[in-house]
Design a protein around this motif. Structure first.
Motif, PDB file in Angstrom:
ATOM      1  N   GLY A  78      24.396  27.704 -38.800  1.00 42.11           N
ATOM      2  CA  GLY A  78      23.892  28.922 -39.423  1.00 42.11           C
ATOM      3  C   GLY A  78      22.952  29.758 -38.577  1.00 42.11           C
ATOM      4  N   GLN A  79      22.638  29.313 -37.367  1.00 44.72           N
ATOM      5  CA  GLN A  79      21.751  30.069 -36.474  1.00 44.72           C
ATOM      6  C   GLN A  79      22.569  30.623 -35.316  1.00 44.72           C
ATOM      7  OE1 GLN A  79      18.509  27.646 -35.140  1.00 44.72           O
ATOM      8  NE2 GLN A  79      17.877  27.077 -37.204  1.00 44.72           N
ATOM      9  N   TYR A  80      22.420  31.923 -35.066  1.00 47.38           N
ATOM     10  CA  TYR A  80      23.200  32.558 -34.003  1.00 47.38           C
ATOM     11  C   TYR A  80      22.290  33.383 -33.105  1.00 47.38           C
ATOM     12  CZ  TYR A  80      27.059  31.136 -36.899  1.00 47.38           C
ATOM     13  OH  TYR A  80      27.937  30.376 -37.621  1.00 47.38           O
ATOM     14  N   LYS A  81      22.640  33.415 -31.840  1.00 50.23           N
ATOM     15  CA  LYS A  81      21.966  34.255 -30.855  1.00 50.23           C
ATOM     16  C   LYS A  81      23.065  35.026 -30.141  1.00 50.23           C
ATOM     17  CE  LYS A  81      18.104  31.187 -29.773  1.00 50.23           C
ATOM     18  NZ  LYS A  81      17.392  30.534 -28.672  1.00 50.23           N
ATOM     19  N   THR A 115      20.012  31.185 -23.917  1.00 47.62           N
ATOM     20  CA  THR A 115      18.833  32.020 -23.667  1.00 47.62           C
ATOM     21  C   THR A 115      19.147  33.321 -22.933  1.00 47.62           C
ATOM     22  OG1 THR A 115      18.364  30.999 -21.526  1.00 47.62           O
ATOM     23  CG2 THR A 115      17.359  29.964 -23.487  1.00 47.62           C
ATOM     24  N   GLY A 116      20.300  33.393 -22.276  1.00 50.62           N
ATOM     25  CA  GLY A 116      20.647  34.561 -21.480  1.00 50.62           C
ATOM     26  C   GLY A 116      20.013  34.557 -20.100  1.00 50.62           C
ATOM     27  N   LYS A 117      19.214  33.520 -19.799  1.00 51.45           N
ATOM     28  CA  LYS A 117      18.522  33.466 -18.506  1.00 51.45           C
ATOM     29  C   LYS A 117      19.501  33.244 -17.357  1.00 51.45           C
ATOM     30  CE  LYS A 117      14.133  31.801 -20.249  1.00 51.45           C
ATOM     31  NZ  LYS A 117      13.157  30.704 -20.279  1.00 51.45           N
ATOM     32  N   VAL A 118      19.146  33.790 -16.203  1.00 51.73           N
ATOM     33  CA  VAL A 118      19.941  33.617 -14.990  1.00 51.73           C
ATOM     34  C   VAL A 118      19.765  32.184 -14.490  1.00 51.73           C
ATOM     35  CG1 VAL A 118      20.278  34.356 -12.604  1.00 51.73           C
ATOM     36  CG2 VAL A 118      19.633  36.038 -14.337  1.00 51.73           C
ATOM     37  N   LEU A 119      20.880  31.502 -14.257  1.00 49.49           N
ATOM     38  CA  LEU A 119      20.845  30.156 -13.686  1.00 49.49           C
ATOM     39  C   LEU A 119      21.117  30.194 -12.186  1.00 49.49           C
ATOM     40  CD1 LEU A 119      22.748  28.285 -16.522  1.00 49.49           C
ATOM     41  CD2 LEU A 119      20.279  28.382 -16.131  1.00 49.49           C
ATOM     42  N   ASP A 125      18.194  39.497 -13.348  1.00 52.62           N
ATOM     43  CA  ASP A 125      17.697  39.783 -14.689  1.00 52.62           C
ATOM     44  C   ASP A 125      18.530  39.035 -15.724  1.00 52.62           C
ATOM     45  OD1 ASP A 125      15.734  41.601 -13.798  1.00 52.62           O
ATOM     46  OD2 ASP A 125      17.239  43.192 -13.672  1.00 52.62           O
ATOM     47  N   PRO A 126      17.888  38.569 -16.803  1.00 50.00           N
ATOM     48  CA  PRO A 126      18.634  37.870 -17.860  1.00 50.00           C
ATOM     49  C   PRO A 126      19.546  38.832 -18.621  1.00 50.00           C
ATOM     50  CG  PRO A 126      16.377  38.247 -18.553  1.00 50.00           C
ATOM     51  CD  PRO A 126      16.467  38.682 -17.106  1.00 50.00           C
ATOM     52  N   LEU A 127      20.489  38.267 -19.353  1.00 50.57           N
ATOM     53  CA  LEU A 127      21.346  39.077 -20.219  1.00 50.57           C
ATOM     54  C   LEU A 127      20.494  39.636 -21.354  1.00 50.57           C
ATOM     55  CD1 LEU A 127      24.380  36.633 -20.505  1.00 50.57           C
ATOM     56  CD2 LEU A 127      24.223  38.689 -19.060  1.00 50.57           C
TER      57      LEU A 127
END
Length: 142
Positions: A78-81, A115-119, A125-127
């Protein structure tokens, strides 16, 4: 007759310069976002948009909705990002998810799906995050 060899050298130099320019243009085109890209459209929706069924996103996983340029993850039931699926380096649309990482096909940047962070770059820059909610079993982003 010395002018003939000079003219020939000039023509050859011009041809070499032209070939170099064409080669440089091809190299720049290779870095272009014209193919498999978000083009000139915004990286995130400017108005609410239906993304797809919430059930399509596995709990603990993520799904790319490439046609909508969105990446949606579900860290818990039920949790979405949601994040833009347009790479922050050159604007290409992410092409696949492997484990917890989303891949950019153009220059191989990798992003964390939760998280959208760059790996790994070249993106730095992150997404961008996108608000997302569920209405009637459908994901609505924006």
């Amino acid at each position: 007759m010395p002018s003939q060899p000079a003219a020939r050298r000039t023509v050859l130099k011009g041809a070499a310069a032209l070939a170099g320019t064409v080669g440089a243009g091809a190299a720049l085109t290779a870095c272009s976002t014209a193919t498999d890209s978000g083009g000139r459209t915004p990286a995130t929706p400017t108005a609410p948009v239906e993304v797809g069924a919430a059930a399509e996103v596995p709990v603990g996983g993520a799904k790319l909705f490439r046609e909508k340029k969105l990446l949606v993850s579900c860290p818990a039931e039920g949790q979405y990002k949601a994040f833009s699926a347009q790479c922050t380096h050159a604007g290409c649309i992410l092409d696949k998810i492997e484990g917890d990482e989303a891949n950019c096909p153009c220059h191989k940047s990798r992003f964390d799906v939760g998280t959208g962070k760059v790996l790994s770059g070249p993106a730095s820059d992150p997404l961008p995050a996108v608000p997302v909610r569920v209405e009637g079993g459908k994901l609505i982003a924006g």
